[in-house]
Enzyme design. Structure first.
Site, short mmCIF file in Angstrom:
data_model
loop_
_atom_site.label_atom_id
_atom_site.label_comp_id
_atom_site.label_asym_id
_atom_site.label_seq_id
_atom_site.Cartn_x
_atom_site.Cartn_y
_atom_site.Cartn_z
N HIS A 1 1.05 -1.11 -0.32
CA HIS A 1 -0.28 0.46 -0.22
C HIS A 1 0.64 0.89 0.06
O HIS A 1 0.70 2.24 0.47
CB HIS A 1 -1.22 -0.13 0.84
CG HIS A 1 -1.95 -1.28 1.17
ND1 HIS A 1 -3.71 -0.54 0.69
CD2 HIS A 1 -2.07 -2.51 1.86
CE1 HIS A 1 -3.75 -1.97 0.66
NE2 HIS A 1 -3.13 -2.65 1.48
N ASN B 1 -10.47 -2.96 1.68
CA ASN B 1 -10.30 -2.71 0.55
C ASN B 1 -11.05 -2.77 -1.01
O ASN B 1 -12.13 -2.81 -0.16
CB ASN B 1 -9.65 -4.42 0.34
CG ASN B 1 -8.07 -4.52 0.59
OD1 ASN B 1 -7.20 -3.51 0.88
ND2 ASN B 1 -7.75 -5.57 1.39
#
Length: 740
Positions: A85, A159
């Site tokens: 990320h 997510n």
């Protein structure tokens, strides 16, 4: 920034919240003087203090503290990059619940008090690539939300896909190592199309469900604003009576769930690698604030074992037909960050950040994440990371956790422990607002094992695949074929095509043929044939068609019809979309009757033909004007613009001579046009909307409604844009007939 953008930013800045007010004490506004880090004004900062006689340069002096400080600070600007990320974008917003309907499940005021407006900060991200990778790669997207509640910070570290690759957190290092660039050559960046990833997921069949999602259109979202969000893990809610339910968290976007096509996503990686970041900023600055409905799924403790899957398994979702969604609130993002590093890069999320009324489950992935995220943030930002402005709560923080590097807070008092004689900072009973740990009964044998339901890996992978539309299934097969074609180890691509045969025979056969795998002769297991409508992106088409925030390009050359362009731009603006004039040059482009180069009577083109590509827009209009159409027809780039847009299934509109340009120069196959340039009857054919002439006075009214039944050109064009794409072109094989 444009004047309009600056105005929008000022309007956005008025959307104050408790968190924005909290950040103000750390914000510095530009001044007309320069100082060093300890406040001494600097008289010169372009030349290092050195010995020289005006002619010959001598040695630089270490006594120049200004220079040494400037260089030293620069050398230490970067902090450790997130392992996953790393590439992200963020924005501020707010969250509100609609009512107190969740009160039967939880005592958390953030989920039950409709009078509250809770500040939020959201960070979107890709997973595999580094900070310098592109936005539009095929990847899972992070959707992490920090709620600054009056009871403390609550983080949903989610997510855009509801499941994950692994069931147990102990496999985190393995999946991340496998998907990251291979260790011997640091290749590839921002892609899972390599041997190691497909080797791992082929040998770890619990990943099968997640692979289906990642290889579907969900892996290449059109915008952060058009993604669903999922908490992924199973949490719990506890109400005021001490009763507990299991819960899943969902975000549903106002604009629907939409994606790129693969060729488009690939090209944008090079043409505009910051596309998603810019898209988020553009939407907020133009007032098209991103909005999501917040929903929950709940399962009573007594019903935990009523399903053919384990509800604590993060590789499984809870089908909505079995566990319906309950919409309880909404989130709006309405303010961009003031500085990327201090907000987007330093923001830190933890799955263990919950508030009273919200708790954990025995989800083995969540259990490990609760440890890992706290450890990661401490490693990356230091032990006092929760004191950083973007991370600190808006409620009081009172405890005896002290000292450590970069401590900000100054604590008064003579004691720093509990219990103490002054009874300072004493624990708070849960009835008075203290956190309540649910008294869960636990029994079993200490062992390294997984229960029987955790051993089944293919039912929901089949469910997902079965639920996709025809074109979504075709995209998924193409995506897996692309990825496996980049694997040069036969054991990898042959192995995964075998695994696919456990999911769907036709899918496995198609992929095996494409990549040189072993073509199966019969299915390894029977497809159960079950479907779940909410698993397809088509399920989330907005009930009311909208073109809000869509980017619509108007393709012109000198000699275009000015009245049409002005009316079209007004109509597009009325629909809350944005229009962009693309011309032979950035600057003035002149309508029919105007003197080219006069600087009068034209329209300002935002970009020239070579300065942008069709990939960066959602739809296109070619207005009338004989000279303009003739010039466009003689330019290979403009022809490519339209053919590429057609190949990407985008809406295309044309008026008058613009129709002739489409028909005679672009020559789109399988399309019916309005051939009578004197006719006001609109012809719509596979997302291509054409008309001979338009009544300019009706265009504004026409834009108010978006419907295929309306006869107006703008209404029908807007209806095609609202569909996002015309995938019927793909299904009929027409896009394969166009070179783009």
């Amino acid at each position: 920034m444009s004047i309009t953008g600056a105005i929008k930013q000022k309007i956005t800045a008025l959307a104050e919240s408790d968190k924005i007010a909290d950040l103000q004490r750390d914000i510095t506004t530009p001044q007309h003087f320069l100082t060093n880090d300890h406040g001494v004004k600097a008289s010169e900062t372009d030349n290092w203090l050195k010995v020289q006689d005006g002619t010959h340069t001598g040695p630089s002096l270490l006594e120049d503290h200004f220079a040494r400080e400037k260089i030293t600070r620069f050398d230490h600007e970067r902090i450790p990059e997130r392992v996953v990320h790393a590439r992200g974008a963020g924005a501020h917003g707010y969250f509100k619940v609609f009512d107190d309907s969740a009160k039967k499940y939880t005592s958390a005021p953030v989920l039950t008090d409709p009078s509250r407006t809770t500040p939020t900060f959201v960070r979107f991200s890709t997973v595999q690539g580094s900070r310098g990778s592109a936005d539009t790669v095929r990847d899972v997207r992070g959707f992490a939300t920090k709620f600054y509640t009056q009871e403390g910070n609550w983080d949903i570290v989610g997510n855009d896909i509801p499941v994950f690759f692994i069931q147990d957190a102990i496999k985190f290092p393995d999946i991340v190592h496998a998907v990251k660039p291979e260790p011997h050559n640091e290749v590839p960046t921002g892609q899972s199309a390599h041997n190691n990833f497909w080797d791992f997921v082929g040998l770890q069949p619990e990943s099968a469900h997640m692979v289906m999602w990642a290889m579907s259109d969900r892996g290449i979202p059109r915008s952060y604003r058009m993604m669903q969000g999922f908490g992924v893990n199973t949490y719990t809610l506890i109400n005021a009576q001490g009763e507990r339910v299991f819960v899943k968290f969902h975000w549903i976007p106002e604009l629907g769930v939409h994606s790129f096509v693969w060729d488009e996503a690939l090209k944008i990686c090079g043409q505009d690698p910051d596309f998603h970041r810019k898209d988020l900023q553009e939407a907020i600055e133009t007032g098209a604030y991103p909005k999501w409905t917040f929903a929950i799924q709940t399962i009573a403790e007594a019903n935990e074992h009523d399903f053919d899957f384990d509800i604590l398994d993060a590789t499984k979702l809870w089908p909505e037909e079995l566990v319906p969604l309950q919409s309880i609130g909404e989130m709006v993002l309405n303010r961009m960050v003031d500085e990327y590093f201090t907000e987007v890069e330093q923001v830190a999320f933890c799955t263990s950040h919950v508030v009273p009324g919200i708790g954990f489950s025995d989800d083995p992935l969540l259990q490990g994440r609760n440890f890992s995220y706290l450890d990661t943030q401490t490693s990356r930002l230091g032990v006092n990371w929760q004191e950083l402005p973007i991370n600190r709560p808006i409620c009081p923080v009172m405890n005896y956790q002290r000292d450590g590097q970069m401590r900000h807070k100054i604590s008064q008092g003579t004691v720093n422990y509990w219990p103490n004689r002054k009874e300072e900072f004493k624990p708070v009973a849960h009835l008075d607002g203290g956190y309540y740990d649910y008294p869960q009964k636990v029994q079993g044998i200490k062992q390294r094992a997984r229960t029987a339901k955790f051993q089944e890996h293919y039912n929901q992978a089949q469910l997902f695949y079965n639920s996709l539309s025809e074109y979504e299934q075709a995209h998924l097969a193409s995506a897996i074929s692309f990825e496996l074609s980049h694997c040069d180890d036969a054991a990898v691509y042959e192995g995964y095509t075998k695994l696919l045969n456990r999911i769907d025979f036709n899918l496995a056969k198609q992929v095996a043929i494409n990549v040189g795998g072993i073509v199966p002769e019969a299915p390894d297991s029977k497809n159960h044939g079950k479907k779940s409508s909410p698993l397809s992106q088509l399920y989330y088409v907005p009930k009311q068609p909208t073109i809000k925030s869509r980017r619509i390009a108007i393709l012109v050359a000198d000699g275009f019809n000015m009245a049409q362009v002005e009316a079209l731009r007004a109509a597009i603006k009325a629909g809350s979309a944005t229009s962009w004039v693309i011309g032979p040059r950035r600057g003035w482009v002149y309508p029919d009757g105007a003197v080219v180069g006069s600087g009068k009577g034209g329209v300002w083109a935002d970009h020239h033909y070579e300065g942008q590509r069709s990939t960066l827009y959602d739809a296109f209009i070619i207005p009338g004007g004989a000279k303009s159409a003739q010039a466009l027809a003689q330019n290979g780039r403009t022809i490519h613009w339209v053919r590429e847009a057609f190949g990407h299934c985008k809406a295309i509109g044309a008026i008058g001579e613009g129709v002739a340009f489409l028909r005679e120069a672009v020559m789109l196959p399988g399309i019916e046009y309005q051939t009578n340039l004197n006719s006001s009857n609109v012809v719509t054919s596979l997302g291509v909307v054409t008309v001979g002439q338009v009544d300019l006075t009706s265009i504004a009214a026409d834009s108010v409604s978006i419907s295929s039944s309306d006869k107006g050109f703008v209404s029908q064009f807007a209806n095609e844009v609202s569909k996002h794409r015309c995938y019927e072109r793909e299904i009929q094989g027409i896009t394969k007939m166009v070179a783009y």
